[in-house]
Design an enzyme around this catalytic site. Structure first.
Site, mmCIF file in Angstrom:
data_model
loop_
_atom_site.group_PDB
_atom_site.id
_atom_site.type_symbol
_atom_site.label_atom_id
_atom_site.label_comp_id
_atom_site.label_asym_id
_atom_site.label_seq_id
_atom_site.Cartn_x
_atom_site.Cartn_y
_atom_site.Cartn_z
ATOM 1 N N ARG A 105 -27.753 -1.922 -1.505
ATOM 2 C CA ARG A 105 -27.188 -1.061 -1.509
ATOM 3 C C ARG A 105 -26.993 -1.948 -3.956
ATOM 4 N NH1 ARG A 105 -22.061 0.140 1.027
ATOM 5 N NH2 ARG A 105 -21.328 -1.940 1.352
ATOM 6 N N THR A 109 -22.680 1.450 -7.813
ATOM 7 C CA THR A 109 -22.574 2.632 -7.513
ATOM 8 C C THR A 109 -22.815 2.802 -6.502
ATOM 9 O OG1 THR A 109 -25.525 2.711 -7.845
ATOM 10 C CG2 THR A 109 -23.941 2.831 -10.037
ATOM 11 N N ASP A 201 -20.200 -8.513 5.993
ATOM 12 C CA ASP A 201 -21.122 -7.708 5.772
ATOM 13 C C ASP A 201 -22.182 -8.918 6.558
ATOM 14 O OD1 ASP A 201 -22.745 -7.411 2.575
ATOM 15 O OD2 ASP A 201 -24.373 -8.448 4.485
ATOM 16 N N ASP A 204 -25.083 -10.804 6.092
ATOM 17 C CA ASP A 204 -24.777 -12.217 5.680
ATOM 18 C C ASP A 204 -24.327 -12.665 6.890
ATOM 19 O OD1 ASP A 204 -25.665 -12.197 2.910
ATOM 20 O OD2 ASP A 204 -22.738 -11.433 1.694
HETATM 21 N N1 URA Z 1 -22.699 -3.312 4.727
HETATM 22 C C1 URA Z 1 -22.466 -4.401 5.588
HETATM 23 O O1 URA Z 1 -22.992 -4.640 5.888
HETATM 24 N N2 URA Z 1 -21.025 -4.048 6.326
HETATM 25 C C2 URA Z 1 -20.301 -3.030 5.957
HETATM 26 O O2 URA Z 1 -19.182 -2.412 6.423
HETATM 27 C C3 URA Z 1 -20.870 -1.986 5.363
HETATM 28 C C4 URA Z 1 -22.192 -1.919 4.784
#
Ligand code: URA
Length: 210
Positions: A105, A109, A201, A204
């Site tokens: 991502r 944006t 995330d 992560d």
């Molecule tokens: N990607 C993620 O890892 N967590 C989110 O909340 C949204 C996208």
């Protein structure tokens, strides 16, 4: 066209998902929980797949049995967080083939950028399962499905652990034929495109990065 979203509300999945959400869960436990949830999801996501009737010889007599054609399934994790789901699903169906798609991502944006795609060679004879723990804005999912469809699979399913209403809508606006399988649908997205309440995330937390 019927747009389908399957939410699994099994008590075991709810229990494990709650642990997954907790900020106190370290990466080693997070990876194990994603795998365990995926092991449970795989049964539902493959419930409608055909089996071949075969004959089997027991120690006592012949009887009818079933052969599940796992080699006609392709699991495609969206790198990197999708690898967590792949671990569980491929353990239950080791004969499934595996493709990979790399999408990140763009932080400002939130648009998706593809940097890698590699598929096995039997896609037109296969059903494809795209794996990503989080269906958030839906941008990566839509891009991944678009790319996979260029390989002409029989069908595409999307398997995640958490979905947002926005992500479900975005995915189904572009690809109404793709069934979504998720362990829960959360409230919505924050301004950075994270799912709320979510689990943070996923990449992560799986790999212990920041
Ligand atoms: N990607 C993620 O890892 N967590 C989110 O909340 C949204 C996208």
């Amino acid at each position: 066209m019927q747009k389908s979203v399957h939410v699994f509300e099994h008590p075991l999945i709810r229990h494990k998902l709650t642990k997954l959400r907790s900020v106190d869960t370290p990466p080693s436990d997070f990876r194990r929980l994603v795998k365990e949830i995926s092991l449970l999801l795989v049964y539902e996501t493959t419930r409608d797949l055909p089996v071949q009737d075969i004959e089997v010889q027991t120690p006592l007599e012949k009887t009818r049995g079933y052969h599940f054609e796992g080699e006609k399934l392709i699991f495609v994790p969206i790198l990197r967080a999708g690898l967590g789901i792949l671990e569980g699903m491929s353990e239950v169906i080791p004969s499934a083939r595996i493709g990979h798609i790399g999408i990140y991502r763009e932080p400002k944006t939130l648009e998706s950028v593809e940097y890698y795609a590699k598929m096995p060679d039997n896609v037109p004879a296969s059903q494809v399962f795209i794996l990503d723990p989080m269906l958030a804005t839906g941008n990566s999912a839509v891009a991944a499905i678009q790319r996979i469809k260029e390989f002409n699979p029989i069908s595409v399913k999307f398997v995640c652990i958490l979905a947002s209403p926005e992500g479900i809508k975005a995915l189904h606006d572009e690809h109404p034929d793709v069934a979504i399988y998720t362990a829960a649908i959360d409230r919505g997205l924050n301004e950075k495109g994270y799912i709320l309440p979510g689990l943070g995330d996923a990449g992560d937390r799986l790999f212990g990065t920041k």
